[in-house]
Design a protein around this motif. Structure first.
Motif, PDB file in Angstrom:
ATOM      1  N   GLY A  86      -3.837  17.715   7.207  1.00 17.71           N
ATOM      2  CA  GLY A  86      -2.406  17.938   7.307  1.00 17.71           C
ATOM      3  C   GLY A  86      -1.545  16.808   6.780  1.00 17.71           C
ATOM      4  O   GLY A  86      -0.315  16.879   6.861  1.00 17.71           O
ATOM      5  N   VAL A  87      -2.160  15.771   6.255  1.00 20.55           N
ATOM      6  CA  VAL A  87      -1.416  14.610   5.754  1.00 20.55           C
ATOM      7  C   VAL A  87      -1.330  14.671   4.228  1.00 20.55           C
ATOM      8  O   VAL A  87      -2.357  14.684   3.540  1.00 20.55           O
ATOM      9  N   SER A  88      -0.106  14.695   3.718  1.00 18.71           N
ATOM     10  CA  SER A  88       0.103  14.753   2.274  1.00 18.71           C
ATOM     11  C   SER A  88       0.187  13.375   1.631  1.00 18.71           C
ATOM     12  O   SER A  88      -0.079  13.225   0.443  1.00 18.71           O
ATOM     13  N   ALA A  89       0.602  12.362   2.417  1.00 18.36           N
ATOM     14  CA  ALA A  89       0.774  11.016   1.868  1.00 18.36           C
ATOM     15  C   ALA A  89       0.910  10.022   3.010  1.00 18.36           C
ATOM     16  O   ALA A  89       1.181  10.396   4.160  1.00 18.36           O
ATOM     17  N   LEU A  90       0.729   8.750   2.678  1.00 15.79           N
ATOM     18  CA  LEU A  90       0.925   7.658   3.625  1.00 15.79           C
ATOM     19  C   LEU A  90       2.114   6.826   3.186  1.00 15.79           C
ATOM     20  O   LEU A  90       2.295   6.552   1.992  1.00 15.79           O
ATOM     21  N   ARG A  91       2.900   6.383   4.159  1.00 13.31           N
ATOM     22  CA  ARG A  91       4.028   5.498   3.887  1.00 13.31           C
ATOM     23  C   ARG A  91       3.706   4.141   4.480  1.00 13.31           C
ATOM     24  O   ARG A  91       3.382   4.016   5.669  1.00 13.31           O
ATOM     25  N   LEU A  92       3.799   3.124   3.643  1.00 15.83           N
ATOM     26  CA  LEU A  92       3.401   1.774   4.019  1.00 15.83           C
ATOM     27  C   LEU A  92       4.644   0.927   4.257  1.00 15.83           C
ATOM     28  O   LEU A  92       5.404   0.657   3.319  1.00 15.83           O
ATOM     29  N   PRO A  93       4.890   0.493   5.492  1.00 16.53           N
ATOM     30  CA  PRO A  93       6.113  -0.265   5.778  1.00 16.53           C
ATOM     31  C   PRO A  93       5.992  -1.738   5.415  1.00 16.53           C
ATOM     32  O   PRO A  93       4.899  -2.296   5.331  1.00 16.53           O
ATOM     33  N   LYS A  94       7.156  -2.335   5.195  1.00 16.75           N
ATOM     34  CA  LYS A  94       7.263  -3.786   5.035  1.00 16.75           C
ATOM     35  C   LYS A  94       6.319  -4.346   3.972  1.00 16.75           C
ATOM     36  O   LYS A  94       5.706  -5.411   4.140  1.00 16.75           O
ATOM     37  N   VAL A  95       6.194  -3.643   2.867  1.00 13.72           N
ATOM     38  CA  VAL A  95       5.355  -4.121   1.759  1.00 13.72           C
ATOM     39  C   VAL A  95       6.073  -5.272   1.052  1.00 13.72           C
ATOM     40  O   VAL A  95       7.262  -5.188   0.747  1.00 13.72           O
ATOM     41  N   THR A  96       5.340  -6.346   0.815  1.00 14.69           N
ATOM     42  CA  THR A  96       5.930  -7.513   0.153  1.00 14.69           C
ATOM     43  C   THR A  96       5.220  -7.887  -1.145  1.00 14.69           C
ATOM     44  O   THR A  96       5.719  -8.747  -1.883  1.00 14.69           O
ATOM     45  N   SER A  97       4.058  -7.288  -1.431  1.00 16.01           N
ATOM     46  CA  SER A  97       3.334  -7.651  -2.645  1.00 16.01           C
ATOM     47  C   SER A  97       2.535  -6.467  -3.158  1.00 16.01           C
ATOM     48  O   SER A  97       2.145  -5.582  -2.387  1.00 16.01           O
ATOM     49  N   PRO A  98       2.250  -6.440  -4.463  1.00 18.79           N
ATOM     50  CA  PRO A  98       1.427  -5.352  -5.013  1.00 18.79           C
ATOM     51  C   PRO A  98       0.008  -5.377  -4.476  1.00 18.79           C
ATOM     52  O   PRO A  98      -0.654  -4.337  -4.421  1.00 18.79           O
ATOM     53  N   HIS A  99      -0.475  -6.542  -4.064  1.00 19.77           N
ATOM     54  CA  HIS A  99      -1.847  -6.639  -3.568  1.00 19.77           C
ATOM     55  C   HIS A  99      -2.033  -5.823  -2.290  1.00 19.77           C
ATOM     56  O   HIS A  99      -3.124  -5.277  -2.048  1.00 19.77           O
ATOM     57  N   GLN A 100      -1.002  -5.721  -1.470  1.00 18.99           N
ATOM     58  CA  GLN A 100      -1.106  -4.909  -0.266  1.00 18.99           C
ATOM     59  C   GLN A 100      -1.330  -3.441  -0.615  1.00 18.99           C
ATOM     60  O   GLN A 100      -2.154  -2.767   0.006  1.00 18.99           O
TER      61      GLN A 100
END
Length: 277
Positions: A86-100
């Motif tokens: 049932g999950v179409s996507a994940l939302r990642l909070p407080k991202v500060t770098s592309p490495h994350q």
């Protein structure tokens, strides 16, 4: 998803009955929140309840906002919800770098449909500075957006106009990376519908497309603000018809000059009005 999303409704992950109601309220995307909307002592329950509620495909796209990637909750969130049907996507909070973004993309278990799409939320000065690098960090990243409450606190901004540079930066970064225009951040006063409409109009001028919401009553205001007006549709139709007979640069009878870029914008307007239909 064929339908261009304009409304993104947040709902707390520890209230599965509210999630069920949200899925039927007309939002284009429902975002089940495991982060800010959930108290620390409810994190485990929210994760478990979300896994149970999203164990099968849903009638509308559902994103899950996991906890901050440097928190003690994020790893288990990702393991538990990333591959749910049932999950179409994940939302990642407080991202500060592309490495994350890269670490998450390479670590989450793939769903039956393949790699899980990711969306990065930029909520700090450092995240804004790295906006373009984050936007092009990995093919699984499908969009970026602002988290304005945290960004406002991080920058010490009091007046709303103090966020306009950051807003423009995110819009430009998304476009430069080939991503869809970002949606606006939430309008926190659910009773202030007039203020919401005014803010959405301002967001349109900055290049946003659609908006996140925290209450169903905000959804029709957002949709109306971001759908093309009758005048915009008429102008777009005129431009596309003119381009069909002459594909070069030309002047319309009313004196307006059109070229390929203007025609492309007109076609996007017509596509948005159709909303995937």
């Amino acid at each position: 998803m064929n339908k261009t999303p304009l409304t993104w409704l947040y709902v707390p992950g520890d209230r599965p009955e509210t999630v069920t109601k949200a899925l039927a309220c007309g939002a284009d995307v429902v975002i089940v929140d495991l982060e800010d909307a959930v108290a620390p002592d409810r994190k485990e329950y929210a994760r478990t309840a979300t896994a149970e509620r999203l164990g099968e495909p849903q009638p509308v796209p559902v994103h899950v906002r996991v906890n901050a990637l440097d928190s003690p909750f994020a790893a288990e969130d990702l393991r538990t919800v990333a591959a749910l049907p049932g999950v179409s996507a994940l939302r990642l909070p407080k991202v500060t770098s592309p490495h994350q973004v890269t670490r998450v993309a390479e670590s989450v278990p793939p769903a039956d449909r393949g790699a899980t799409p990711l969306y990065a939320l930029l909520e700090t000065a450092l995240g804004i500075e790295h906006a373009y690098a984050i936007a092009r960090a990995h093919p699984s990243l499908r969009g970026i957006a602002l988290g304005e409450a945290d960004l406002r606190a991080d920058l010490g901004v009091r007046d709303d106009a103090g966020l306009d540079w950051s807003r423009a930066r995110v819009v430009v970064a998304a476009r430069a990376a080939g991503l869809a225009p970002p949606p606006q951040s939430v309008h926190p006063d659910i009773r202030d519908l007039e203020g919401l409409a005014t803010s959405c109009a301002r967001g349109r001028t900055l290049g946003f497309l659609g908006r996140a919401a925290i209450h169903p009553r905000q959804l029709p205001i957002i949709e109306q603000a971001y759908l093309p007006t009758r005048q915009e549709l008429e102008e777009a139709e005129t431009i596309v018809k003119a381009a069909a007979t002459d594909q070069g640069a030309q002047a319309l009878p009313d004196g307006r000059f059109i070229d390929a870029a203007v025609v492309a914008a007109a076609r996007r307007t017509l596509s948005l009005a159709a909303r995937g239909g």
